[in-house]
Write an enzyme that holds these catalytic residues in place. Sequence first.
Site, PDB file in Angstrom:
ATOM      1  N   GLU A  57       0.658  -1.043  -0.039  1.00  0.00           N
ATOM      2  CA  GLU A  57      -0.068   0.170   0.076  1.00  0.00           C
ATOM      3  C   GLU A  57       0.691   1.403   0.198  1.00  0.00           C
ATOM      4  O   GLU A  57       0.668   2.075   1.098  1.00  0.00           O
ATOM      5  CB  GLU A  57      -0.849   0.151   1.363  1.00  0.00           C
ATOM      6  CG  GLU A  57      -2.040  -1.263   1.210  1.00  0.00           C
ATOM      7  CD  GLU A  57      -3.068  -0.908   2.064  1.00  0.00           C
ATOM      8  OE1 GLU A  57      -3.087   0.188   2.966  1.00  0.00           O
ATOM      9  OE2 GLU A  57      -3.954  -1.805   2.373  1.00  0.00           O
ATOM     10  N   GLU A  95      -5.479  -8.658   1.090  1.00  0.00           N
ATOM     11  CA  GLU A  95      -6.253  -7.990   2.378  1.00  0.00           C
ATOM     12  C   GLU A  95      -7.541  -7.791   2.045  1.00  0.00           C
ATOM     13  O   GLU A  95      -7.748  -7.188   1.123  1.00  0.00           O
ATOM     14  CB  GLU A  95      -5.494  -6.902   3.123  1.00  0.00           C
ATOM     15  CG  GLU A  95      -4.051  -7.022   3.459  1.00  0.00           C
ATOM     16  CD  GLU A  95      -3.623  -5.801   4.071  1.00  0.00           C
ATOM     17  OE1 GLU A  95      -4.359  -4.794   4.442  1.00  0.00           O
ATOM     18  OE2 GLU A  95      -2.227  -5.665   4.330  1.00  0.00           O
TER      19      GLU A  95
END
Length: 439
Positions: free
Chosen positions: A166, A346
Amino acid sequence: MSMLTFPPDFGWGAATSAYQIEGAAKEDGRGESVWDVFSRTPGRTRNGDTGEVAADHYHRYRDDLDLMRDLGLRSYRFSISWPRIQPDGNGAPNQRGLDFYRRLIDGLHERGIAPMATLFHWDLPQALQDQGGWEARDTAYRFADYADAVFRALGDRVPTWLTMNEPKTVVQNGYLSGHHAPGRQDPDAAYLVAHHLQLAHGLAVRALRAAGGGRIGPALNLHPCYPADDTAEAAAATRLYDGYENRLYLDPIFTGRYPQDVLDDLGPDSRMVRGIADGDLAIISSPVDLLAVQYYTPLYVTAAGGTVTRWPTSEAQWQQIHPDGMYDILTRVTRDYGPVPLTITENGLPTPDTLAADGTVDDSARVTFLRDHLAAVHRAISDGVPLESFHVWSLLDNFEWDAGYEQRWGIVYVDYPTQRRVLKRSAHWYRTVIADNGL
């Protein structure tokens, strides 16, 4: 309702990250990370919580490995702590740090679980931050050196590597809002950081190719963006918003170009635009073997360029619960960037979990959330998305960054005073899903 069966070799997994679960912050030669310093700074985290002990996984990893085996996991996505390997962010690797991950990886193999290792999940060595952090171009090259050391020590035992976790969150939370480490609020610095994170990704891909072996790709949190109304203005604002949320990270990796609308919006004098050197985009677009997708929430963009909430939110107020967004983002990636193999690394939510008197944890909302999102995943696979695996976030309750320990995201409850692990209702449910290979 008939059962939704997944492909026979589908990789059912769970995910964690080093700073959120390991603890042992000062043991075996580990250096300080930006999160050690940030979380110790008064007012930065809920209740002043830190990851110094976290879920004590560093000492309890064998029990956690047995727990993974008992759940039937086929894949485990974890991260390697850069300051455990290079306490100051450069130089010879710390053998004790490498040895810990070697033991963890060997333990996964012994239990029939495929390791998926992330090189960077936000815990930059503080020594590098003191030298400019991700604003400094040199940090991307230090990251490549670190990646090379890890590949050469562990690469023969790890089939899949992820470079950056991320990068957008580092940009937005670390340098725009300032509520993540390093706690800055500097838009001009933020997008230079974005470029250097992308450059580091590309350099790490090249380092793995040079070392030989393994698959590699980035882990990007992607937010499907929808217009909040039917006006042309909302559509135009949504397009630019999507540029900052998604295309700024996808385009350079898969097309070798930054999105022009974002560059135009930043302007020619922005630090990012001025910081792009000749050859950078060739490095960033070094061919990858897979893309890791992380999906949590959609975004609804107004004509004025703001956002509105359209769906119920979880305990994390930023998270709108919208399973169809999972389908939309997976199919969009395949449509726009071709049939690159995908993994979900995720997906999850926090719920107000409590340990009942009978020793159970009934997180029924998490079961509903995961079931609905997995149904969307199944629909995407049925419509041609080349998705290989799914990793629930998270295996364990853990240190949730600036939210400290108040949010519980795990399918396994951690009683922090004792570090006892208790399977939640969602863990029992997920074990059945894995055993049945379907819903």
